[in-house]
Design an enzyme around this catalytic site. Sequence first.
Site, PDB file in Angstrom:
ATOM      1  N   GLU A 135       0.950  -1.141  -0.018  1.00  0.00           N
ATOM      2  CA  GLU A 135       0.010  -0.066  -0.050  1.00  0.00           C
ATOM      3  C   GLU A 135       0.952   1.320   0.029  1.00  0.00           C
ATOM      4  O   GLU A 135       0.542   2.402  -0.821  1.00  0.00           O
ATOM      5  CB  GLU A 135      -0.904   0.213   1.184  1.00  0.00           C
ATOM      6  N   HIS A 168     -10.146   0.444   0.164  1.00  0.00           N
ATOM      7  CA  HIS A 168     -10.166  -0.310   1.419  1.00  0.00           C
ATOM      8  C   HIS A 168     -11.831  -0.633   1.324  1.00  0.00           C
ATOM      9  O   HIS A 168     -12.179  -1.470   2.435  1.00  0.00           O
ATOM     10  CB  HIS A 168      -9.941   0.413   2.715  1.00  0.00           C
TER      11      HIS A 168
END
Length: 236
Positions: A135, A168
């Site tokens: 990420e 997410h």
Amino acid sequence: MPKRYWWIIITYVIAQLSSFIGLPIMFLLGFGQSDAIAIWSILSFTIATIVILRLLKPDMTQPELRGERSSKGKIVLWSILGVFLALFAQGIAATIETQVFGIPAGSENTMDLMNIARESPLFILLPVVFAPITEEIIFRKVIFGQMHKRFNFLLAVLVSSLVFGAFHMDFKHMLVYFSMGVVFAFLYVKTKSIITPIVAHMAMNSFVVISQLFYSEEDIRRMQEQLQTIVTGGLF
């Protein structure tokens, strides 16, 4: 943007979507749901992380952002400070969500992930190791870093943090993820090293995982409400 960065993004997306193919295979092999999710997630993200780091090899000897990279000591210091900054930013964001928008404290997405981790501890490696590495490379080094070279910090952090939150898939708590994105982008710019937000992200996720594993959902919600009360009192 260098071609290898596009391949990095594609690798990450493939790892995210690979469960649509991988999980049915794991079920056919006789694994239960939690074990199947855990094993396939770790397998796919191990491969993705190796590929991404391999693609980043040409960047190892090049400056990451404009300016001189911080010393190892400052990187360690800001990595530690970054954990507290991220937790504080999360507390403020969660308080705004609850007090202004009426969103209940606690993330169902996080709770679901921790339920998998309780049944299959191998899964813990995903949020603690693989997610922070991939990420931060994707959202900070590639997306934020490339935008920061062309535009100002505010636009770069706005776009990269929104994309970070969207990936997410927990849109009720978008503000919480956005606040994390802002903190990690700040750490990246402050030290000119992607290692700083990676380590801070790892440490923060480790803290969250440990607290989730040793406390019940009700205890966690109570602590979050107490933290929000403290933050609210400090702000208002």
